[in-house]
Design a protein around this motif. Structure first.
Motif: not given
Length: 204
Positions: A23-28, A33-38, A53-54, A59-61
């Motif tokens: 679940r954590r990896k899916r969320y990350t 992806k959402e951040s880049l699209i935004t 993006i981070c 999310i940390n780099r």
């Protein structure tokens, strides 16, 4: 922290392989992806940094680099996932006959409509030109496969005709998206198919 409400509705079809992740990896991956699209909605990929993006994703780099080599890799993965899903989607329909072609075009446009922000961003001036090329290749391949045995065109002429038809349709759809989808999917499907089948003669 990223406001997921804006894009979450556009992300339901992405990457079936991620079901295998915890679940954590899916969320990350989802928030990256959402951040880049935004960010792509506002500026080109060349002006975007991993740091931005981070920060948007909270999310940390170091975590970013466990999933993607850089922001170009992230964009490429997004495009691959979308085109794979569209490939699967188109494979479930037959559109040899004119009536089926209208129905297929309508379903494709409905698909784009449901994911408006995603396609609007990836097909705009800040998007990667290879994404549009990916879409053209998928549509062209399906079109040529379904023309086989139906038309009298040889392979070369069929390829050029499908390039002409698909490039025109994609540009019409891009214009439709930019005009806030001012026609319904069925109206656009009929319009595109009329352009394809009758050209200017339909307006005499």
């Amino acid at each position: 922290m990223l406001d997921n409400g804006k894009i979450f509705l556009y992300w339901g079809f992405i990457d079936l392989s991620e079901k295998k992740l915890d679940r954590r990896k899916r969320y990350t991956r989802k928030v990256l992806k959402e951040s880049l699209i935004t960010l792509l909605a506002e500026k080109p990929i060349s002006s975007i940094t991993v740091k931005e993006i981070c920060e948007m994703a909270d999310i940390n780099r170091s975590t970013f680099y466990t999933h993607y080599s850089d922001h170009y890799d992230l964009l490429s993965k997004i495009e691959e996932e979308i085109t794979a899903d569209m490939n699967k989607y188109l494979s479930s329909y037959s559109f040899t006959l004119e009536e089926e072609s209208v129905q297929m075009t309508q379903k494709l446009i409905e698909y784009i409509s449901k994911n408006k922000f995603m396609f609007q961003t990836l097909l705009n001036k800040n998007g990667d030109p290879t994404f549009e090329k990916r879409l053209m290749n998928i549509a062209q391949r399906f079109m040529m496969n379904n023309w086989r045995g139906v038309t009298h065109l040889d392979e070369v002429n069929s390829r050029y005709l499908s390039t002409f038809v698909v490039s025109g349709a994609i540009n019409v759809i891009k214009d439709w998206i930019e005009n806030d989808m001012d026609y319904s999917p069925i109206e656009m499907a009929v319009m595109i198919n009329n352009f394809t089948n009758y050209g200017l003669s339909n307006f005499d």
